[in-house]
Motif scaffolding. Sequence first.
Motif: not given
Length: 229
Positions: A7-16
């Motif tokens: 479950i990502g996007g929180m934020s996308w910077e760290s999800s990447a």
Amino acid sequence: MKTIGLIGGMSWESSAEYYRIINRDVQRRLGGVHSARSLMLSVDFGDIEKLQHAGDWDALTAEMVAAAQSLERGGADFIVLCTNTMHRMAGAMEAGVAIPLLHIVDPTAEALKGAGVQKVGLLGTAFTMEQDFYKGRLAGHGFEVLIPEAEDRAAVHRIIYEELVCGEIREPSRAAYRAVIARLVSAGAEAIILGCTEIMLLVRAEDSAVPLFDTTTLHAMAAVDRALA
């Protein structure tokens, strides 16, 4: 190989970063051109951030439970919530699906135990530093948790939401974090938990006199452990 549900996007910077770390670790362990089997449901952090600062945790809980259920229906074998703050609703998420949630605190605690640490400083959003859902789980693992003073907490929180989630890395902010860490070390912290998944974008080992424990990397590598088990 098990399928990781992210479950990502929180934020996308760290999800990447999660995606990069997981896939590089799978390739390192299995060799060749192997990569991880994974699904990611990425939310709109603009909506999440507004609900967080409005204190609408019921709406946020419903959003996270629905995300976990979507990943379960998609074939994920377990859930990785790519954020520290939203583990506030980990219990509701676990109750809402039949597959396990890999809690971000647990691999962090295991790494701290392996290092022989007992007293830790915690950096993160104000929600993570001030509410009990995170500190309480760490305490349950046997740690004494130190958090910054109010002015330092406000600075740490502001830099996360105004800069890091937007991918902005500023040297004055690194200096501010370095000073906050130094004050936690002076208060007795034997290690510092980077308890927001974006802080690893800013803070480096040389910014601290004591070891740093990056929850993003520890959580991502624990996901690989489970996927390959």
